[in-house]
Scaffold this motif. Sequence first.
Motif, mmCIF file in Angstrom:
data_model
loop_
_atom_site.group_PDB
_atom_site.id
_atom_site.type_symbol
_atom_site.label_atom_id
_atom_site.label_comp_id
_atom_site.label_asym_id
_atom_site.label_seq_id
_atom_site.Cartn_x
_atom_site.Cartn_y
_atom_site.Cartn_z
ATOM 1 N N ASN A 50 1.957 46.434 -111.599
ATOM 2 C CA ASN A 50 2.034 47.749 -110.652
ATOM 3 C C ASN A 50 1.276 47.516 -109.396
ATOM 4 O OD1 ASN A 50 3.300 49.994 -112.067
ATOM 5 N ND2 ASN A 50 1.686 49.770 -113.495
ATOM 6 N N ARG A 51 0.427 46.506 -109.484
ATOM 7 C CA ARG A 51 -0.263 46.164 -108.352
ATOM 8 C C ARG A 51 0.240 45.273 -107.340
ATOM 9 N NH1 ARG A 51 -5.902 45.453 -106.175
ATOM 10 N NH2 ARG A 51 -5.485 44.666 -104.045
ATOM 11 N N ARG A 59 4.782 46.701 -107.317
ATOM 12 C CA ARG A 59 5.085 47.773 -106.886
ATOM 13 C C ARG A 59 4.351 48.442 -105.870
ATOM 14 N NH1 ARG A 59 5.852 49.600 -112.699
ATOM 15 N NH2 ARG A 59 8.162 49.798 -113.052
ATOM 16 N N ARG A 60 2.873 48.283 -105.990
ATOM 17 C CA ARG A 60 1.779 48.727 -104.697
ATOM 18 C C ARG A 60 2.017 47.734 -103.506
ATOM 19 N NH1 ARG A 60 -4.316 49.336 -105.184
ATOM 20 N NH2 ARG A 60 -4.796 48.650 -103.129
ATOM 21 N N ASP A 61 1.674 46.470 -103.715
ATOM 22 C CA ASP A 61 1.386 45.620 -102.531
ATOM 23 C C ASP A 61 2.692 45.186 -102.329
ATOM 24 O OD1 ASP A 61 -1.280 46.273 -103.037
ATOM 25 O OD2 ASP A 61 -2.007 44.087 -103.729
#
Length: 458
Positions: free
Chosen positions: A297-298, A301-303
Motif C-alpha cells: 500500500n505504501r 498505491r501511495r508513493d
Amino acid sequence: MPMGHTATNQAGSGGLTATEHRLANGLRVVLSEDHLTPVAAVCLWYDVGSRHEVKGRTGLAHLFEHLMFQGSGQVKGNGHAELVQGAGGSFNGTTSFERTNYFETMPAHQVELALWLEADRMGSLLVALDEESLQNQRDVVKNERRQRYDNVPYGTAIEKLAALAYPEGHPFHHMPIGSMADLDAATLEDARAFFRTYYAPNNAVLSIVGDIDPEQTLAWVEKYFGSIASYDGKPAPRDGSLPDIIGDELREVVEEDVPSRALTAAYRMPADGARACDAADLALTVLFGGESSRVYNRLVRRDRTAVTAWGGLWRFAGAPSLGILDVKTSGEAEVAAVERAVDEELARFAEEGPTAEEMERAQAQLEREWLDRLGTVHGRADELCKYAVLFGDPQLALTAVGRVLDVTAEEVQEVAKERLHPRNRAVLVYEPTADTDTDTEADAPEAAATDETEEAAR
C-alpha cells in the motif's frame, strides 16, 4: 508385517488422521485415508538436501533428483514416467536445502505401481547409473541453471541473497542448483557414494494418502521396500545455527541489464518449529503479504515508487529462517527512496504492532494456505513427510494452523521489533546498465516467489 499405531483426532486437525509405521530396515511410513475421490498420493522424502553437500561438490542433491528418473534395476530409461503417465497418474520431484522428495498422484487402483517404482529406484538405482546417464543429466541441470538463473533478469538474485545472508562455510550459503564448476567436477563415484549414503530406507519417510486400504497398502510397502538394506554411515549435517541478529546490514549492488531498479532484502528470522517463527510469519504477512499489505500500500498505491512489492517467510528448520522482501521500482524512482519508505513502515509496525483487523486477516490468510495444502492428497502427503523428516512427528502437520492462530498481537510486535530493522538484514540492489522500459512490471526471482525448491523440468 510392520507395526504401527493410529493417531487420534487432535484439536485443530479438521478430523484428519494419520497412522505411523516403521519397517525393520528403518523406513518410516505414514498413511492417511481419504475416500472422497478415487485417487491416492505416494510421497517419498529423503533427509538430504544441499545443506548436506560439501565444498567443491555442490549441486549433487539436485543432480540426483534428475538421475532418479533415468532408470533403475527393472525400469529402464524413461520407464518411470511412461508407466506413471500410462496409468493416468502424474509425478515429479523437488530439491531444497533440507530435503529431496519424489511423488506420484495415481488413480487409487494404481497405488501398488507407484510403490513398486519408488522401491525399485531406492533399491537398485546404482544398477542403472553409469557415465552416460550422469553426463546426460549433468547437462540437463546445467541448462536448467542457464534458463532459470544465469540468463534471465534478476535470475541469480535469490542465490546472491542466500550467499549474503548465510556466511561462507554455512550449509545454507549455496543454493541447491549448485555451481557450474562443481557440476562439472562431479564424478560417477561421487554420485554413487552420495546415493549409498543418503538414499537408504532409514533416511526416508514414505507417506500414502487418499483412497487406500491401509492393511493392503502396508502389505505392499513391506513387500517392495522391506528387503532394501539400511545404511548407517550418514554423516551428521553441519551446524546451521547463527546468532539471532546479523548485527550489521550486509549489502551488495549488482549492475546488470535488467528492466528496472530492484531491492531484495532478507531478514534473519527464527528457525521453523519455534513459536516465534509463527509470529514472524504473521508479521511478514501483514507487512509484505499481498496487495493488502502495509508495504504494498505504501510503495505501490501511495508513493507509486514501485510496480510490485511482495514478500514472506522462507522457513527453515536447520538454520535461521529468512524474511524476504522483493521490490521492483517504478519509472525513475530511486532505491534509496524505496528503502526509506520500507524502513519507516517497519519502524511504525514495531512501535504500534498489528491492528486487530490485520491480525485477523493475516491469520485467515495463513489458515487458508494450510487448508489448501491439506485439501489435496498430494499436499497432505507432502506435509506429513515434511513434519516427519524435519520435526520427527508427522502428526504436527494436522495441527500446524492451530499454533499460528494461537499467536498474539504482542508476540507479532515483539518479533518485528527484534528482527525487522536494518541491522538484521542482507540487501541486494539492482541497478540497470542499459536503457530499458522501466515502467514494465518485472518478474520476481522465481526461487523466492514460492519456496526454496528446485523443481525438475520434465
